[in-house]
Design a protein around this motif. Structure first.
Motif, PDB file in Angstrom:
ATOM      1  N   ILE A  59       0.291   2.912  -3.166  1.00  0.00           N
ATOM      2  CA  ILE A  59      -1.447   3.543  -3.282  1.00  0.00           C
ATOM      3  C   ILE A  59      -0.369   5.078  -3.016  1.00  0.00           C
ATOM      4  O   ILE A  59      -0.511   6.181  -3.281  1.00  0.00           O
ATOM      5  CB  ILE A  59      -2.442   3.211  -2.758  1.00  0.00           C
ATOM      6  CG1 ILE A  59      -2.589   2.713  -3.497  1.00  0.00           C
ATOM      7  CG2 ILE A  59      -3.160   5.134  -2.231  1.00  0.00           C
ATOM      8  CD1 ILE A  59      -4.055   1.581  -2.151  1.00  0.00           C
ATOM      9  N   GLY A 114      -6.491  -0.371  -4.844  1.00  0.00           N
ATOM     10  CA  GLY A 114      -6.522  -1.550  -3.089  1.00  0.00           C
ATOM     11  C   GLY A 114      -7.352  -2.743  -3.434  1.00  0.00           C
ATOM     12  O   GLY A 114      -7.060  -3.619  -2.542  1.00  0.00           O
ATOM     13  N   THR A 160       0.817  -0.767  -0.234  1.00  0.00           N
ATOM     14  CA  THR A 160       0.309   0.221  -0.059  1.00  0.00           C
ATOM     15  C   THR A 160       0.794   1.003   0.032  1.00  0.00           C
ATOM     16  O   THR A 160       0.836   1.965  -0.598  1.00  0.00           O
ATOM     17  CB  THR A 160      -1.351   0.060   1.050  1.00  0.00           C
ATOM     18  OG1 THR A 160      -1.698  -1.170   1.290  1.00  0.00           O
ATOM     19  CG2 THR A 160      -1.851   0.708   1.066  1.00  0.00           C
TER      20      THR A 160
END
Length: 170
Positions: A28, A61, A24
């Protein structure tokens, strides 16, 4: 049939939540931070595209979630099966007697969480399993080492059984 038996899934090893946390951060948090900083300070025209961040977060995600759910290692007496992938789920299957080297490593910041990595080296390549329970990984490494030492099977070529390096224990 390539293998002697149909591979059955045995005990399942699942990764720690740190696996998805690191992914993540890489896929992201870092890209969105760079995009936001560029759009605010360097390229104001990018502000028009800031709303595209929301679909990016949702799609990436979901992909990371599926990667985490499918990153597994299955172990039984005859086979080691590593499952991974997002869309195309791959199953890497090896027999324990074909292991040439095993590496179990643990970074010092993972010691408190008992998290480690397993790397299995064979003639066909390398299998990585990351962020597993290190205590369980150490037990598997010890077990496989024992099985290799007492096994009568050595990873030799069945076509050339008298090749000088094709040995069996008697």
């Amino acid at each position: 049939m390539i293998l002697s038996d149909v591979p059955a899934k045995g005990a399942e090893l699942a990764p720690n939540y740190r696996f998805i946390f690191l992914q993540t951060m890489i896929w992201i948090v870092f890209p969105i931070s760079v995009f936001a900083l560029l759009s605010i300070y360097a390229l104001p025209l990018l502000k028009n595209y800031l709303l595209m961040v929301i679909p990016y977060i949702i799609v990436v995600g979901i992909m990371l979630y599926f990667e985490f759910k499918r990153h597994r290692l299955y172990v039984n007496e005859q086979f080691i099966i590593k499952r991974s992938g997002i869309w195309d789920v791959e199953h890497e299957i090896i027999e324990p007697h074909k292991i040439q080297a095993i590496t179990a490593k643990q970074y010092f910041w993972h010691k408190a969480a008992d998290v480690g990595h397993l790397i299995i080296h064979t003639a066909a390549g390398v299998i990585h399993f990351k962020y597993g329970n290190y205590t369980h990984i150490k037990n598997l490494v010890n077990y496989w080492t024992y099985k290799i030492e007492v096994s009568k099977k050595i990873g030799c070529n069945p076509i050339l059984p008298h090749y000088p390096f094709c040995l069996t224990w008697h």
